[in-house]
Design an enzyme around this catalytic site. Structure first.
Site, PDB file in Angstrom:
ATOM      1  N   GLU B  60      -8.488 -12.872   2.865  1.00 38.68           N
ATOM      2  CA  GLU B  60      -9.181 -11.672   2.389  1.00 38.68           C
ATOM      3  C   GLU B  60     -10.555 -12.032   1.830  1.00 38.68           C
ATOM      4  O   GLU B  60     -11.500 -11.247   1.941  1.00 38.68           O
ATOM      5  CB  GLU B  60      -8.337 -10.952   1.335  1.00 38.68           C
ATOM      6  CG  GLU B  60      -7.068 -10.303   1.886  1.00 38.68           C
ATOM      7  CD  GLU B  60      -5.958 -11.305   2.177  1.00 38.68           C
ATOM      8  OE1 GLU B  60      -6.039 -12.461   1.698  1.00 38.68           O
ATOM      9  OE2 GLU B  60      -5.000 -10.941   2.883  1.00 38.68           O
ATOM     10  N   HIS B 129       3.845  -4.233  -0.993  1.00 41.12           N
ATOM     11  CA  HIS B 129       3.434  -3.375   0.123  1.00 41.12           C
ATOM     12  C   HIS B 129       3.400  -1.918  -0.296  1.00 41.12           C
ATOM     13  O   HIS B 129       3.516  -1.032   0.522  1.00 41.12           O
ATOM     14  CB  HIS B 129       4.379  -3.534   1.323  1.00 41.12           C
ATOM     15  CG  HIS B 129       4.383  -4.899   1.920  1.00 41.12           C
ATOM     16  ND1 HIS B 129       5.121  -5.937   1.400  1.00 41.12           N
ATOM     17  CD2 HIS B 129       3.729  -5.425   2.988  1.00 41.12           C
ATOM     18  CE1 HIS B 129       4.927  -7.035   2.118  1.00 41.12           C
ATOM     19  NE2 HIS B 129       4.084  -6.752   3.082  1.00 41.12           N
TER      20      HIS B 129
END
Lengths: 369, 324
Positions: B60, B129
């Site tokens: 990321e 998530h």
């Protein structure tokens, strides 16, 4: 231009060196540089040294709040500035690069304006000193967060490749930066993409107080390039000739489409980490005194003298001229005054949203009361 | 007019913007060959090539940091973070670089980039998530934050975000990706960032929400209407900068504010909105503004549905406001 036949060996066990301590070519070398260019390197190194001395005075007289001394890095920094195409390539510097931005010809008034954090700073006094930048010279404004500029350098290089601009992104950092995750992330991405980037470690062997032996178990920084499938050059950064020609090769290699390199320029840090640091707490004065004997400026002076391009009178006159230039720029910058306080609310976004308008109005009312 | 799911609206917006402007490009994990794990970028690498739809390394920091450099150098990158929960390794790039580049350079350099990320719960994803981290972004000066809830808005807002000159965090409630279809024009239209939408006009109480819980909020509004209460429902759409004017106008009319969000309550967007309404409309309020939010726990797996604002919880809070 770098000679076609020059090819340096990546991952050399000893630092690449062209000129020895006494200023002699170690081996015959076709440098192809004019006397003016050779003298220009000296001029820029000397200007960087004078700036370093001047910044110390500014901190001691309370005119600035912070400095990150660059003395000992001048050879490496001047080499980088001259190896890239100024105004065409992009430079992503870090906070110890004041000598580098000076050699990039950032106007002296801007340099001092940034140091003073006043209206002479093109960045409007937003950041602490030693954080320069220049859009017109493609110098990406320094960010304090260590190694955070490495992935952006990779991104710019990907853009250069994608658009075929023929530019190269050159990214500098200290040895401590090589332990950050973002350093790895950026170099890895640039390498995978074969992007035109050169990552340059100005390794002075100290991250504030932490010695390189506590920073990495690698034998040097350059070998880390192995892991990314790119060349790593281990270079004596006190040798401006070696630094320049290796940088030149790495930059032109990137420009030719052969992808990134990692260049390690081993230098000394003659000062403390910063004006807020006392380096006698972690390194002996004997160690420092020994390093000062290996002054890159002195080595280059010996070299020039042997080339018949240096004499004491010329150097003295040059020193006086450079000091005068810097003093004049400092005085001009000092006249600029404080930035408009309401500029605090500018440049957060392209246009001020309502909440910043409200906050700005609050300050405006306070200032007017 | 074609009907689209929210995920199709994203794909359509990206496709149109890439076709319109060759500076627009995508990067992220699995966005190329795979078309993204949710298929938001399906078919775009085949159409625009691997240089404009980059399968990035699993990093990321690399994705967001490279986006900063791409944007500063003149591209219009749209970065995908596979789940909002995984933005954190890249947060220094978002907070230290993207958010502050314009400011720290005195306006010399900018980072016009979009960071797309699936957000929120409801898919039995456990705490990595399911989170809704918009408050982190809203709290960071220099970022704009959009949270979408309908296919139509998604297309118009994503296109506006790509053309925006500031870094925009674009949050997509993953449980809505395929939950609804609606008509989405196949031509070019923009929805301005910073403008809320009034989803239902009413006079008794103002329900303000955004993103995933818009579903429960509208359902609760229907039940309230059936019981004879007339609620106004506002979808913020942008949480930074949020549309204060629309919210204040509505609460000035109804005198009651219920703010609904599935993000944790502490130091949240919901807290900011309710505090502002309290400050500015104190003497017009008929009851203290209330919040229905996610809880200040890590996002649980087993209690997935219970964690998010339920219709029951919304109705109970509304009743407190109406009975005050």
């Amino acid at each position: 231009m770098v000679q076609e036949k020059i090819r340096f060996q990546p991952f050399s066990p000893e630092p690449i060196r062209l000129v020895d301590e006494q200023g002699h070519w170690i081996a015959p070398f076709e440098h192809g540089l004019s006397p003016e260019q050779l003298q220009r390197f000296y001029r820029d190194m000397l200007a960087a040294r004078i700036l370093d001395e001047k910044l110390v005075i500014l901190i001691r007289t309370g005119k600035t709040s912070f400095i990150a001394p660059h003395a000992g890095h001048e050879g490496a920094q001047v080499a980088i500035a001259h190896a890239l195409q100024r105004g065409h390539d992009w430079l992503f510097p870090y906070y110890r690069d004041m000598g580098l931005v000076l050699a990039m010809e950032v106007p002296l008034v801007e340099v001092f304006g940034q140091t003073l954090g006043n209206a002479a700073d093109p960045a409007k006094g937003r950041q602490m000193p030693s954080h320069p930048g220049s859009k017109s010279l493609n110098i990406f404004t320094v960010c304090s967060a260590i190694a955070s500029h490495v992935p952006p350098a990779a991104g710019a290089a990907i853009s250069m490749k994608l658009r075929g601009t023929g530019q190269v992104a050159i990214c500098t950092f200290g040895d401590g930066a090589t332990s950050e995750g973002d350093w790895h992330a950026g170099i890895n991405f640039a390498a995978v993409q074969g992007a035109p980037a050169v990552f340059v470690c100005e390794n002075n062997r100290y991250a504030i107080s932490v010695n390189i032996s506590r920073q990495t178990a690698s034998e040097n920084i350059a070998v880390k390039a192995h892991a990314y499938g790119i060349p790593g050059y281990y270079v004596d950064g006190l040798d401006v000739m070696a630094s320049y020609f290796v940088m030149k090769e790495a930059i032109e290699r990137a420009r030719a489409g052969h992808g990134p390199s990692l260049v390690e320029l081993v230098v000394h840090r003659f000062g403390a980490h910063s004006s807020a640091d006392d380096d006698s707490r972690y390194r002996s004065r004997e160690e420092l005194a020994a390093e000062r004997q290996q002054d890159p400026l002195l080595r280059y002076q010996r070299f020039l003298e042997k080339e018949g391009l240096w004499d004491a009178q010329w150097a003295n006159e040059l020193r006086i001229e450079l000091a005068k230039e810097q003093e004049a720029a400092l005085q001009e910058a000092l006249q600029a005054g404080e930035p408009d306080p309401l500029q605090m609310f500018d440049d957060v976004y392209a246009a001020r949203p309502w909440h910043l308008e409200e906050q700005r109005r609050l300050v405006m009312d306070e200032l007017q009361s | 007019m074609p009907t689209m799911t929210l995920i199709q609206a994203i794909n359509s917006a990206l496709d149109e913007e890439m076709g319109r402007d060759e500076r627009v490009m995508l990067l992220g994990e699995d966005v190329g060959k795979r078309g993204g794990v949710f298929l938001a970028t399906e078919g775009l690498q085949q159409k625009y090539g691997p240089d404009r739809v980059i399968d990035s390394p699993l990093s990321e920091a690399a994705i967001l940091g490279a986006a900063v450099g791409l944007a500063a150098h003149g591209m219009r990158p749209v970065a995908e973070i596979q789940f909002a929960d995984y933005v954190f390794p890249g947060i220094d790039q978002l907070f230290s670089q993207a958010a502050k580049l314009r400011y720290r350079s005195g306006g010399q350099f900018t980072a016009p980039m979009v960071v797309r990320m699936p957000t929120g719960g409801g898919v039995k994803g456990g705490h990595h998530h399911s989170q809704s981290p918009e408050a982190h972004f809203a709290h960071t000066a220099g970022l704009k934050v959009v949270v979408v809830s309908t296919p139509y808005d998604t297309k118009g807002l994503l296109k506006a975000a790509i053309r925006n000159d500031d870094p925009v965090v674009f949050m997509e409630p993953k449980r809505l990706y395929r939950a609804v279809k609606e008509e989405v024009p196949s031509d070019d239209y923009l929805i301005p960032i910073g403008k809320a939408a009034v989803r239902r006009e009413g006079s008794d109480i103002t329900l303000v929400s955004y993103g995933g819980p818009m579903v429960e909020t509208l359902r609760a509004a229907e039940e309230m209407a059936a019981a004879g209460v007339d609620p106004e429902v506002i979808d913020l759409r942008t949480v930074m900068p949020w549309d204060k004017e629309t919210v204040l106008n509505s609460v000035a009319k109804t005198g009651r504010l219920l703010m609904i969000s599935e993000a944790p309550r502490m130091a949240s967007v919901a807290s900011e909105v309710t505090a502002t309404v309290s400050e500015e409309l104190f003497d017009q309020l008929l009851a203290p503004p209330l919040r229905v939010t996610g809880f200040d726990t890590p996002y649980p797996l087993a209690q997935d549905k219970l964690y998010m604002p339920t219709v029951t919880r919304i109705l109970n809070a509304a009743k407190r406001l109406l009975d005050y």
